[in-house]
Scaffold this active site. Sequence first.
Site, PDB file in Angstrom:
ATOM      1  N   CYS A 279       0.965  -1.157  -0.133  1.00 41.44           N
ATOM      2  CA  CYS A 279      -0.068   0.019  -0.063  1.00 41.44           C
ATOM      3  C   CYS A 279       0.806   1.218   0.060  1.00 41.44           C
ATOM      4  O   CYS A 279       0.743   1.941  -0.778  1.00 41.44           O
ATOM      5  CB  CYS A 279      -0.875  -0.179   1.251  1.00 41.44           C
ATOM      6  SG  CYS A 279      -2.166   1.366   1.311  1.00 41.44           S
ATOM      7  N   CYS A 280       1.863   1.351   0.845  1.00 44.26           N
ATOM      8  CA  CYS A 280       2.781   2.479   0.859  1.00 44.26           C
ATOM      9  C   CYS A 280       3.501   2.754  -0.449  1.00 44.26           C
ATOM     10  O   CYS A 280       3.722   3.818  -0.730  1.00 44.26           O
ATOM     11  CB  CYS A 280       3.742   2.346   2.127  1.00 44.26           C
ATOM     12  SG  CYS A 280       3.148   2.817   3.613  1.00 44.26           S
TER      13      CYS A 280
ATOM     14  N   CYS B 255      -1.346   7.953   7.330  1.00 47.29           N
ATOM     15  CA  CYS B 255      -2.706   8.089   6.783  1.00 47.29           C
ATOM     16  C   CYS B 255      -3.576   7.488   7.671  1.00 47.29           C
ATOM     17  O   CYS B 255      -3.424   6.894   8.845  1.00 47.29           O
ATOM     18  CB  CYS B 255      -2.734   6.784   5.655  1.00 47.29           C
ATOM     19  SG  CYS B 255      -1.672   7.189   4.187  1.00 47.29           S
TER      20      CYS B 255
ATOM     21  N   CYS C 296      -3.701   3.811   9.227  1.00 46.98           N
ATOM     22  CA  CYS C 296      -2.582   3.288   9.587  1.00 46.98           C
ATOM     23  C   CYS C 296      -1.992   3.940  10.732  1.00 46.98           C
ATOM     24  O   CYS C 296      -0.610   3.804  11.177  1.00 46.98           O
ATOM     25  CB  CYS C 296      -1.579   2.800   8.628  1.00 46.98           C
ATOM     26  SG  CYS C 296      -1.955   1.978   7.291  1.00 46.98           S
TER      27      CYS C 296
ATOM     28  N   CYS D 175       7.528   4.035   5.945  1.00 46.88           N
ATOM     29  CA  CYS D 175       6.688   4.026   4.755  1.00 46.88           C
ATOM     30  C   CYS D 175       7.581   3.500   3.469  1.00 46.88           C
ATOM     31  O   CYS D 175       7.253   3.229   2.375  1.00 46.88           O
ATOM     32  CB  CYS D 175       5.929   5.199   4.493  1.00 46.88           C
ATOM     33  SG  CYS D 175       6.909   6.789   4.504  1.00 46.88           S
TER      34      CYS D 175
END
Length: 230
Positions: A117-118, A200, A203, A226
């Site tokens: 995702c990062c 985010c 997270c 990240c």
Amino acid sequence: MNLLEKEQLIHTKAEEFETYTPQEIIAWAVEAFPNITFACSFGAEDVVIVDMLQKISPSTDIFYLDTDFHFKETYETRDAIAAQYNLEFVRVSPKLTPEEQAEKHGDELWKSDPNACCNIRKVEPLTRVLGGYEAWITGIRRDQAPTRANAKKVEYDVKFGLVKFNPLADWTSDDVWNYIRDNQLIYNPLHDRNFPSIGCEYCTRPVMPGEDPRAGRWAGTEKTECGLHK
């Protein structure tokens, strides 16, 4: 300036900069590398650097990575700072919308594979935007995390292939907040709700008393960065 010349300059300046103030480092950086940018995430350190840049070199580009998953308070802080300084932040977005990411990788990728995702929402967009510059400025500090303990005030960023300035590297959290108070800066209100480090929304959680300041990032996983700085 070729790579060897940059590396020699960085080696010389890294030690010298240990005695420089952040403002002196920023002033030197924007003069030596006119094609420079600042990566802003609207955290406490970043609002300090925005203020310094506006006083030293207001024409320097300031961008932010819009992951589409930021807290509403982060977006509100962005808008308030933009209005205060009459500046326009450069918005850098991932190639995939949240809907496209869910369709391709499944719902809530940040839970099943936070690194992926990062990479999609931060690392790839950062790589893309930094490709247009020869140097960048960050707000990282050495005492934020063990992974940042050896950060120099100027270094060659091998991962992204350009010069990296960390003018606040030797500042403490108290230094940051003293500057914010002394200059009456706008800052993200989440900092007042036990969020010393803000990422985010999905997270990031509040940090409890006695926890590491970055314990709220990717809580419950072994992930600590990240991928932007390590």
